[in-house]
Design an enzyme around this catalytic site. Structure first.
Site, PDB file in Angstrom:
ATOM      1  N   ALA A   1       0.907  -1.211   0.237  1.00 55.90           N
ATOM      2  CA  ALA A   1      -0.245   0.053   0.038  1.00 55.90           C
ATOM      3  C   ALA A   1       0.289   1.478  -0.159  1.00 55.90           C
ATOM      4  CB  ALA A   1      -1.020  -0.082   0.946  1.00 55.90           C
ATOM      5  N   ASN A   2       2.237   1.426   0.610  1.00 60.00           N
ATOM      6  CA  ASN A   2       3.227   2.221   0.666  1.00 60.00           C
ATOM      7  C   ASN A   2       3.313   2.809  -1.023  1.00 60.00           C
ATOM      8  OD1 ASN A   2       3.467   2.337   3.207  1.00 60.00           O
ATOM      9  ND2 ASN A   2       4.456   0.627   2.894  1.00 60.00           N
ATOM     10  N   HIS A   3       3.458   3.973  -0.805  1.00 60.56           N
ATOM     11  CA  HIS A   3       4.161   4.778  -2.206  1.00 60.56           C
ATOM     12  C   HIS A   3       5.305   5.841  -1.970  1.00 60.56           C
ATOM     13  CE1 HIS A   3       0.161   4.690  -4.581  1.00 60.56           C
ATOM     14  NE2 HIS A   3      -0.246   3.905  -3.870  1.00 60.56           N
ATOM     15  N   LEU A   4       5.694   6.090  -2.880  1.00 54.95           N
ATOM     16  CA  LEU A   4       7.076   7.411  -2.397  1.00 54.95           C
ATOM     17  C   LEU A   4       6.242   8.575  -1.833  1.00 54.95           C
ATOM     18  CD1 LEU A   4       8.376   7.350  -6.497  1.00 54.95           C
ATOM     19  CD2 LEU A   4       9.046   6.381  -3.993  1.00 54.95           C
TER      20      LEU A   4
ATOM     21  N   THR B   1       3.145  10.591  -5.437  1.00 55.66           N
ATOM     22  CA  THR B   1       3.204   9.866  -5.180  1.00 55.66           C
ATOM     23  C   THR B   1       2.260   8.601  -6.235  1.00 55.66           C
ATOM     24  OG1 THR B   1       0.943  10.485  -4.680  1.00 55.66           O
ATOM     25  CG2 THR B   1       2.410  10.967  -2.631  1.00 55.66           C
TER      26      THR B   1
END
Length: 199
Positions: free
Chosen positions: A81-84, A90
């Site tokens: 689920a993580n993005h930059l 993002t």
């Protein structure tokens, strides 16, 4: 003395909405200890559907100890689920391929590691556990809580974001319980000591 069979899927006679979880999990990246149960209002096979953004190529694991109690609607958000966050955008351009396929060259998405749930942890209805969280042995997570930080052993937390409410026991007693590790005893010893474990 006869203990329940840890390898039985449905330990309650005539009730198929509570299961010993390790017996239905199929993902190799979800590891569940003996006697941990999951209760679901609809279908126990919803459990893996509630482990969100858990992509094999990331390799993060959901590790759940022994004798945990997981209520219906509990959701685990995993590292997929993580993005930059420190870049201009993002948006995950690279996953869509074509001329965007190399957008992440030399970069990686943020990860917080494995999500680890200790032993004898009670997670209440509709709670959400965020990626990489570590919940200590004997902890209680209140219904509808969103757990964004690690939870100490034998702590009760609740809210959004979840905050400590209180410790279940004194620090001295918690240290003794953590040293005792009753969940690692042979099942015969657990069965013989149920009066102490429930007092």
């Amino acid at each position: 003395m006869a203990a329940p069979d840890k390898d039985q899927i449905f330990p309650l006679e005539h009730y198929d909405r509570l299961c010993f979880l390790k017996n239905i999990v199929k993902s190799p990246n979800i590891i569940v200890g003996d006697y941990t149960y999951y209760d679901d209002f609809e279908d126990v096979h919803n459990f893996e559907k509630n482990v969100k953004y858990h992509f094999d190529f990331i390799g993060d694991k959901l590790i759940i100890g022994k004798f945990c109690q997981i209520a219906s609607g509990v959701t685990f958000i995993m590292n997929g689920a993580n993005h930059l966050q420190d870049s201009v955008s993002t948006f995950p351009f690279a996953i869509f391929g074509e001329d965007w396929k190399d957008a992440m060259a030399g970069k990686s998405y943020p990860t917080k590691g494995d999500t680890q749930i200790g032993n004898d942890v009670w997670i209440g209805f509709d709670a959400t556990i965020m990626p990489g969280i570590k919940i200590g042995d004997g902890a209680i997570i209140g219904s509808k809580s969103v757990v964004t930080k690690d939870v100490e052993p034998y702590s009760i937390v609740g809210g959004n974001p979840a905050k400590p409410i209180r410790k279940r026991f004194s620090e001295e007693r918690i240290a003794k319980l953590l040293d005792m590790k009753w969940w690692d005893w042979p099942v015969e010893k657990i069965t013989a000591n149920l009066d102490k474990l429930t007092s």
